[in-house]
Design a protein around this motif. Structure first.
Motif, short mmCIF file in Angstrom:
data_model
loop_
_atom_site.label_atom_id
_atom_site.label_comp_id
_atom_site.label_asym_id
_atom_site.label_seq_id
_atom_site.Cartn_x
_atom_site.Cartn_y
_atom_site.Cartn_z
N ALA A 55 0.79 -1.10 -0.11
CA ALA A 55 -0.10 0.01 0.12
C ALA A 55 0.85 1.40 0.03
CB ALA A 55 -1.17 0.03 1.08
N VAL A 56 1.88 1.31 0.61
CA VAL A 56 2.75 2.55 0.90
C VAL A 56 3.84 2.45 -0.24
CG1 VAL A 56 2.19 2.44 3.17
CG2 VAL A 56 4.40 1.46 2.58
N ARG A 57 4.49 1.65 -0.69
CA ARG A 57 5.51 1.53 -1.76
C ARG A 57 5.11 2.14 -3.05
NH1 ARG A 57 8.75 -4.30 -0.68
NH2 ARG A 57 10.18 -3.38 1.01
N PRO A 58 5.77 2.95 -4.05
CA PRO A 58 5.66 3.05 -5.14
C PRO A 58 5.32 1.80 -6.17
CG PRO A 58 7.32 4.51 -4.56
CD PRO A 58 7.14 3.40 -3.32
N LEU A 108 -10.02 -1.92 -1.20
CA LEU A 108 -10.49 -0.87 -1.80
C LEU A 108 -9.21 0.27 -1.68
CD1 LEU A 108 -14.30 -0.72 -1.36
CD2 LEU A 108 -12.84 -1.65 -3.33
N THR A 109 -8.54 0.04 -0.77
CA THR A 109 -7.38 1.12 -0.77
C THR A 109 -6.50 0.74 -1.81
OG1 THR A 109 -7.75 1.33 1.79
CG2 THR A 109 -5.67 2.07 0.83
N LEU A 110 -6.22 -0.55 -2.04
CA LEU A 110 -5.27 -0.74 -3.13
C LEU A 110 -5.89 -0.63 -4.53
CD1 LEU A 110 -3.86 -4.41 -1.53
CD2 LEU A 110 -3.04 -1.75 -1.57
N VAL A 111 -7.19 -0.61 -4.49
CA VAL A 111 -7.83 -0.51 -5.82
C VAL A 111 -7.62 1.12 -5.82
CG1 VAL A 111 -10.28 -0.24 -6.92
CG2 VAL A 111 -9.66 -2.10 -5.74
N TYR A 112 -7.85 1.82 -5.20
CA TYR A 112 -7.98 3.28 -5.30
C TYR A 112 -6.58 3.69 -5.58
CZ TYR A 112 -8.00 8.56 -4.30
OH TYR A 112 -7.75 9.63 -4.14
#
Length: 390
Positions: A223-226, A343-347
């Motif tokens: 979630a945090v890595r580019p 859904l955070t990852l979808v976003y």
């Protein structure tokens, strides 16, 4: 003023010298006012005639655009520009009547890079196009503010995500601590067959919690890595078909009917197939969970001029209104089991594709996710230009 002048011109033969002088002064004052407004604008304005020749431009246009030295009036716009790349772009766009709307152009000056937004509008009089109006806006600071805002939003999201990770880690750590104490107690009671079996059960639980911790960390890092996106030309309809070919057995088992309405005019987009499939799969998984008794899943694509839309609509239980603003937040979930990162990852994936995702839902009626993705434009050129600014 124009109507007044038309009436005055019809009667000019009956006017005396003083009346004509007064009329001319009114015209001069009106012209000076319009000129003052035009030259006081911070945005550039270039007026073209029907043959695309420059008939008027203000100081801001001269400052923002690389015009040739000397008088550029009555010259075609592309011939009045000093930069060959910019000249070529406007020549093609004007001659072929291409739409120029909010076209971003980067200009390299001696001090910095300036980003301009250009829009060409038709000049219409009595229902007939009689020329064009080029509006030039310097959006350098606006783009910089947007970048700063994105960085601030990313920092805020990271703070929320980190707090969520800390909360998620506490539970498995507590469980591990308790079972280590139980193992120590069992060992203290002496070695026998029953204790060995009990200790093994405790160790199995510890291993499960360690795996759970590892999963939390993996999701957090993702979630945090580019993202290292590998963008390739891909037809979105083909990607959708491939995904649902993979998942259609699960939909059948859940008694979910699949409906497609895909636009045949779909252009190729720059997509990372792996990540985009993952994003769509997460949305579909949510839709399946929202339809425990079965239902209909409708997938639709629409191709527009500069973007495409993909909507996934279910007939499930819907989302309560109070949860609508939280749905993309890290670790927010209404499920008994789930990381709350889906859904955070979808976003995040959609944002990595320079897209947008919107949500509409009503309890008892269903939910629609709409993804908007840009259609690739010609590569933006960095135009070398030495500004005449002091």
């Amino acid at each position: 003023m124009r109507k007044f002048l038309n009436r005055a011109l019809k009667k000019i033969g009956k006017l005396n010298i003083d009346q004509i002088r007064s009329l001319i002064m009114d015209v001069v004052q009106e012209n000076e006012l319009l000129e003052m407004v035009l030259y006081s604008m911070t945005d550039g304005v270039v007026v073209l005639d029907e043959k695309h020749s420059v008939i008027l431009l203000n100081k801001a246009a001269e400052r923002l655009f690389p015009f040739k030295n000397g008088d550029v009036v009555e010259r075609p716009l592309w011939d009045a520009l000093a930069d060959s790349s910019l000249s070529e772009f406007f020549h093609k766009a004007l001659v072929e009547h291409e739409n120029i709307e909010d076209k971003e152009i980067s200009l390299q000056t001696s001090a910095s890079t300036r980003v301009l937004s250009c829009t060409m509008m038709p000049l219409v009089r009595e229902g007939r196009i009689q020329g064009g109006l080029l509006h030039i806006e310097d959006i350098t600071e606006k783009k910089a503010k947007e970048a700063r805002l994105r960085r601030a939003e990313n920092l805020a999201a990271l703070t929320t995500l980190t707090a969520g990770v800390a909360h998620e880690i506490k539970n498995p750590l507590g469980s591990i601590s308790i079972h280590i104490q139980l193992i120590q107690k069992a060992l203290g009671n002496g070695a026998n067959g029953k204790n060995t079996e009990t200790i093994q059960n405790y160790l199995d639980i510890v291993n499960e919690e360690v795996d759970r911790l590892n999963g939390i960390i993996v999701d957090f890092l993702f979630a945090v890595r580019p993202m290292d996106v590998n963008l390739v030309a891909q037809n979105l309809n083909d990607l959708v078909h491939e995904l649902f070919e993979f998942i259609h057995y699960e939909l059948e088992e859940q008694k979910i009917r699949l409906e497609f309405n895909l636009d045949d005019r779909m252009p190729e987009l720059q997509l990372d197939v792996k990540y985009m499939k993952q994003a769509l799969l997460n949305i579909v998984k949510n839709a399946i969970s929202a339809m425990p008794e079965g239902g209909t899943l409708r997938v639709e694509t629409i191709a527009r001029d500069d973007q495409v839309e993909l909507s996934i609509r279910d007939t499930g239980v819907g989302i309560p209104e109070e949860n609508m603003t939280k749905i993309f937040e890290p670790y927010f979930t209404t499920k008994d089991f789930g990381s709350g990162l889906g859904l955070t990852l979808v976003y995040k994936i959609i944002k990595e594709h320079q897209g947008e995702i919107n949500l509409e839902s009503r309890e008892g009626e269903g939910t629609t996710f709409t993804i908007t993705l840009p259609v690739p434009q010609k590569e933006q050129r960095l135009l070398g230009w030495q500004s005449n600014e002091v």
